[in-house]
Write an enzyme that holds these catalytic residues in place. Structure first.
Site, PDB file in Angstrom:
ATOM      1  N   TRP B  43      16.670 -23.766  11.533  1.00  0.00           N
ATOM      2  CA  TRP B  43      17.400 -22.501  11.489  1.00  0.00           C
ATOM      3  C   TRP B  43      17.930 -22.215  10.091  1.00  0.00           C
ATOM      4  O   TRP B  43      18.549 -21.205   9.875  1.00  0.00           O
ATOM      5  CB  TRP B  43      18.628 -22.556  12.392  1.00  0.00           C
TER       6      TRP B  43
HETATM    7  S1  SF4 Z   1      20.920 -28.894  10.687  1.00  0.00           S
HETATM    8 FE1  SF4 Z   1      19.546 -28.789   8.941  1.00  0.00          FE
HETATM    9  S2  SF4 Z   1      17.489 -29.263   9.737  1.00  0.00           S
HETATM   10 FE2  SF4 Z   1      18.812 -28.774  11.483  1.00  0.00          FE
HETATM   11  S3  SF4 Z   1      18.433 -26.598  11.833  1.00  0.00           S
HETATM   12 FE3  SF4 Z   1      20.256 -26.752  10.511  1.00  0.00          FE
HETATM   13  S4  SF4 Z   1      19.449 -26.619   8.407  1.00  0.00           S
HETATM   14 FE4  SF4 Z   1      17.690 -27.028   9.776  1.00  0.00          FE
END
Ligand code: SF4
Ligand code: SF4
Lengths: 280, 160
Positions: B43
């Site tokens: 995301w």
């Molecule tokens: S925590 Fe990091 S890897 Fe997981 S969705 Fe969010 S940005 Fe992407």
């Protein structure tokens, strides 16, 4: 038992020069392979290219005094006390292994070069102590702290190439200690077996530098130095500045802070670091 | 663009694995360092970036706030109560510094007193709305809320 030089009895069958030759050969292998590794992986080239890149983002020039100060910090905090580890268990295990290994190597050199016969008890004791320290830290790491074992529930006995270093290190110290114990007990057969295993694992340890993480001992301090330099000279690898919400200068620059949080913003707790990661 | 991990910095502590809402940060079983196993599903929420104690994770932000490959880096420093951002334009000329205090309430300080809230009516239970909708998305007092209707404007510096 731990007070006698295990290499002294060895000179009855192998000449002291041969033992010394082996030690020198291992040292050459470590140095040679580390240099080859550096050239092959272009790590030094990358390191200097990054430093050059960081120059453009520098906010202040560091003098020789600053650099010496940073080097002292690297030696005392990052190297001697493994300050970069967030997990205290991993930090203790790492320190046991590192200091144990240093003791083991230095006393091996002393026992094979300086005292080819009987050695002062303390030197032999340090050799054994070094081996035991590596074993305590190493087995603790292998069975409990290895991240894929503790986190991803991988089998304890799964072995990958990345394990060459830790396994050969554990092999060298464990078989070395067992060899010494069997020798003092006068068990000729087991003495020979453990000596052979000791030599095989030591050869893997020092001869496998190119394929193992042995060279991290040299690369890590360089990386730690670089990490501190980019903080001190303000280049920070593009990371944000080090803000302090209570500083009046920062509050002037960002007037919303005192408006919403007061001049002395309250401490909001450890957040994610409140607990050790374990939910995966 | 999804996250990526600077392997030389990561020490495999697992904070990113723990926090990722998509469960796509994992520990590589050969190198024992974290990596994004499913970049398509990222995301770009920055949770892992901010959680990483080694600042080992990087991500290119969405094109709407970081167009043309600007570098966006974030640091969450609980000790100082700060989430700091730095956005650097690709030509290296514009360098934005954004700063926000961590406003999460201290642990245990604010516990929602749900028992004081009236129980939902049968009509509310049968409705497709979630708890306290539409009140909490403020659709009940007319129109969609925007920065403008709320009398806010984007400024450089602290933003809410
Ligand atoms: S925590 Fe990091 S890897 Fe997981 S969705 Fe969010 S940005 Fe992407
Ligand atoms: S939080 Fe950072 S250091 Fe820890 S495992 Fe994830 S990337 Fe590595």
């Amino acid at each position: 038992m731990f007070a006698s030089n295990p290499f002294a009895a060895l000179t009855e069958t192998i000449s002291a020069e041969m033992i010394q030759g082996y030690v020198i050969l291992m040292a050459i292998l470590v140095v040679g392979m580390t240099i080859y590794d550096m050239i092959h992986k272009k790590s030094a080239k990358y390191f200097f290219a990054k430093a050059k890149q960081a120059e453009a983002n520098r906010v202040r020039e560091l003098g020789a005094g600053d650099k010496i100060g940073i080097a002292v910090k690297v030696a005392t905090v990052d190297v001697a006390t493994a300050g970069e580890f967030c997990n205290p268990m991993r930090r203790i295990s790492h320190m046991l292994m590192m200091w144990g290994f240093i003791l083991f190597i230095v006393s091996t050199v002393a026992l094979t070069f300086a005292y080819t016969g009987e050695a002062p008890a303390i030197v032999a004791q340090l050799w054994h102590l070094g081996a035991i320290m590596v074993m305590v830290g190493g087995y603790w790491f292998w069975f409990f702290i290895r991240v894929d074992v503790s986190a991803e529930a991988v089998s304890l006995f799964r072995i990958v190439q990345a394990d060459l270093f830790i396994l050969s290190l554990l092999g060298t110290t464990t078989f070395g200690l067992l060899w010494s114990i069997m020798q003092s007990k006068g068990d000729a057969m087991w003495t020979t077996i453990f000596l052979a295993l000791f030599i095989i694992s030591a050869t893997f340890l020092f001869g496998g530098v190119l394929w193992s993480k042995f060279a991290h001992m040299f690369f890590k301090p360089a990386a730690a130095f670089n990490k501190r330099v980019i903080k001190a000279d303000g280049s920070r690898e593009n990371l944000p500045e080090d803000f302090d919400l209570t500083s009046s200068e920062i509050q002037k620059r960002y007037p919303d802070i005192p408006e919403y949080m007061g001049t002395n913003p309250s401490y909001m707790g450890l957040g994610i670091k409140r607990e050790k990661p374990k939910h995966y | 663009m999804p996250t990526f991990v600077y392997m030389t910095r990561c020490d495999g502590c697992g904070h990113c694995v723990d926090i990722c809402p998509s469960d796509i940060m994992h520990i590589d079983t050969t190198y024992r360092r974290a990596y994004n196993i499913e970049p398509n599903m990222c995301w770009e929420c920055y949770s892992c970036v901010k959680a990483c104690p080694q600042n080992a994770i990087d991500v290119r932000g969405y094109a709407d706030f970081a167009p043309l490959g600007h570098s966006v880096r974030a640091v969450r420093d609980e000790e100082k109560g700060v989430i700091a951002w730095r956005i650097k334009f690709r030509n290296g000329k514009k360098d934005l510094s954004l700063l926000a205090p961590i406003t999460t309430k201290p642990w245990g300080k604010y516990i929602p007193q749900l028992r004081d809230v009236p129980a939902p009516t049968q009509e509310q239970r049968d409705s497709q709305y979630l708890y306290n909708e539409p009140k909490y998305i403020r659709m009940d007092d007319g129109g969609i809320h925007t920065l403008e209707t709320n009398g806010l404007k984007i400024v450089e510096g602290v933003q809410y």
